[in-house]
Design a protein around this motif. Structure first.
Motif, PDB file in Angstrom:
ATOM      1  N   LEU A  74      -4.544   8.161  -9.003  1.00  0.00           N
ATOM      2  CA  LEU A  74      -3.563   8.949  -9.219  1.00  0.00           C
ATOM      3  C   LEU A  74      -2.482   8.663 -10.357  1.00  0.00           C
ATOM      4  O   LEU A  74      -1.695   9.490 -10.694  1.00  0.00           O
ATOM      5  CB  LEU A  74      -2.480   9.027  -7.915  1.00  0.00           C
ATOM      6  N   SER A 125       0.798   8.001   2.705  1.00  0.00           N
ATOM      7  CA  SER A 125       1.000   9.480   2.505  1.00  0.00           C
ATOM      8  C   SER A 125       2.097  10.014   3.831  1.00  0.00           C
ATOM      9  O   SER A 125       1.506   9.638   4.983  1.00  0.00           O
ATOM     10  CB  SER A 125       0.003  10.534   2.707  1.00  0.00           C
ATOM     11  N   LEU A 170      -1.015   0.467  -7.318  1.00  0.00           N
ATOM     12  CA  LEU A 170      -1.520   1.217  -6.388  1.00  0.00           C
ATOM     13  C   LEU A 170      -1.829   2.589  -6.467  1.00  0.00           C
ATOM     14  O   LEU A 170      -2.853   3.593  -6.075  1.00  0.00           O
ATOM     15  CB  LEU A 170      -0.426   1.357  -5.204  1.00  0.00           C
ATOM     16  N   LEU A 171      -1.007   3.351  -7.544  1.00  0.00           N
ATOM     17  CA  LEU A 171      -1.465   4.572  -7.956  1.00  0.00           C
ATOM     18  C   LEU A 171      -2.915   4.575  -8.893  1.00  0.00           C
ATOM     19  O   LEU A 171      -3.654   5.413  -8.482  1.00  0.00           O
ATOM     20  CB  LEU A 171      -0.320   5.163  -9.313  1.00  0.00           C
ATOM     21  N   GLU A 214      -4.930  15.719  -4.511  1.00  0.00           N
ATOM     22  CA  GLU A 214      -3.815  14.944  -5.668  1.00  0.00           C
ATOM     23  C   GLU A 214      -4.839  14.565  -6.731  1.00  0.00           C
ATOM     24  O   GLU A 214      -4.242  14.648  -7.858  1.00  0.00           O
ATOM     25  CB  GLU A 214      -3.220  13.916  -5.064  1.00  0.00           C
ATOM     26  N   ARG A 215      -5.853  13.739  -6.725  1.00  0.00           N
ATOM     27  CA  ARG A 215      -6.697  13.670  -7.724  1.00  0.00           C
ATOM     28  C   ARG A 215      -7.305  14.900  -8.447  1.00  0.00           C
ATOM     29  O   ARG A 215      -7.154  14.452  -9.557  1.00  0.00           O
ATOM     30  CB  ARG A 215      -7.902  12.785  -7.208  1.00  0.00           C
ATOM     31  N   LEU A 248      -5.326   2.433  -8.255  1.00  0.00           N
ATOM     32  CA  LEU A 248      -6.370   2.403  -7.362  1.00  0.00           C
ATOM     33  C   LEU A 248      -6.761   3.473  -6.638  1.00  0.00           C
ATOM     34  O   LEU A 248      -7.910   3.952  -6.079  1.00  0.00           O
ATOM     35  CB  LEU A 248      -6.017   1.455  -6.089  1.00  0.00           C
ATOM     36  N   GLU A 249      -5.634   4.683  -6.258  1.00  0.00           N
ATOM     37  CA  GLU A 249      -5.911   5.603  -5.705  1.00  0.00           C
ATOM     38  C   GLU A 249      -6.394   6.773  -6.360  1.00  0.00           C
ATOM     39  O   GLU A 249      -6.528   7.873  -6.285  1.00  0.00           O
ATOM     40  CB  GLU A 249      -4.565   6.055  -4.819  1.00  0.00           C
ATOM     41  N   ARG A 292       5.402   8.751  -2.124  1.00  0.00           N
ATOM     42  CA  ARG A 292       4.863   8.293  -0.863  1.00  0.00           C
ATOM     43  C   ARG A 292       5.758   7.453  -0.303  1.00  0.00           C
ATOM     44  O   ARG A 292       6.589   6.610  -0.861  1.00  0.00           O
ATOM     45  CB  ARG A 292       3.448   7.708  -1.218  1.00  0.00           C
ATOM     46  N   ARG A 345       0.842  -1.317  -0.033  1.00  0.00           N
ATOM     47  CA  ARG A 345       0.138   0.057  -0.027  1.00  0.00           C
ATOM     48  C   ARG A 345       0.733   1.268   0.003  1.00  0.00           C
ATOM     49  O   ARG A 345       1.898   1.332   0.152  1.00  0.00           O
ATOM     50  CB  ARG A 345      -0.884   0.003   1.009  1.00  0.00           C
ATOM     51  N   ARG A 367      -5.233  13.321  -0.513  1.00  0.00           N
ATOM     52  CA  ARG A 367      -5.386  12.443  -1.647  1.00  0.00           C
ATOM     53  C   ARG A 367      -6.569  13.205  -2.427  1.00  0.00           C
ATOM     54  O   ARG A 367      -6.156  13.136  -3.618  1.00  0.00           O
ATOM     55  CB  ARG A 367      -5.929  11.058  -0.989  1.00  0.00           C
ATOM     56  N   ASP A 368      -7.553  13.601  -1.916  1.00  0.00           N
ATOM     57  CA  ASP A 368      -8.342  14.025  -2.749  1.00  0.00           C
ATOM     58  C   ASP A 368      -8.165  15.400  -3.838  1.00  0.00           C
ATOM     59  O   ASP A 368      -8.404  15.434  -4.904  1.00  0.00           O
ATOM     60  CB  ASP A 368      -9.806  14.573  -2.061  1.00  0.00           C
TER      61      ASP A 368
END
Length: 137
Positions: free
Chosen positions: A108, A39, A102-103, A49-50, A105-106, A64, A36, A46-47
């Motif tokens: 990003l 941060s 992972l990127l 960054e999106r 999934l997030e 990260r 995982r 995170r929001d």
């Protein structure tokens, strides 16, 4: 032996991912996932960054902390293969794929389409190894 192999795998993750991660460490909380992204305390939300990923054409995912699950079968297998020169390419491709998964999934990942050739390469190698093993049996 397992601890030494895991230490070598952590070092390999650091080498392959370079400055895309701030740290690679074992996780004490993961149960089902191989790894995982975490941060850093001073990292952006995170929001936010999106939103940046959607607005900026030259977006780069923030560095990260990557935590790996030493109890996950995939991580254990990679740790066994990390010293095998014949498996070096597969280990590196798998490290890249895990990070980019992972990127994705997030939300990003700047360009998910770039993952496709790597996935194909991993599938070809896996199927080729299975076919070779079947021929030897």
């Amino acid at each position: 032996e397992e601890a030494a192999a895991l230490g070598k795998l952590v070092a390999r993750f650091r080498k392959v991912l370079g400055d895309r991660v701030t740290e690679v460490r074992e996780s004490g909380v993961l149960t089902d996932s191989p790894c995982r992204l975490v941060s850093p305390d001073s990292g952006p939300a995170r929001d936010m960054e999106r939103v940046r990923r959607l607005l900026e054409s030259d977006y780069q995912a923030p560095a990260r902390i990557l935590e790996i699950n030493p109890r996950h079968t995939l991580i254990q297998t990679l740790a066994r293969l990390v010293d095998d020169p014949s498996a070096a390419t597969v280990v590196d491709l798998t490290v890249e794929q895990l990070y980019e998964d992972l990127l994705l999934l997030e939300g990003l990942h700047p360009d998910p389409a770039q993952m496709v050739p790597r996935v194909h390469s991993l599938l070809e190698r896996t199927l080729g190894a299975l076919a070779d093993a079947g021929e030897r049996a």
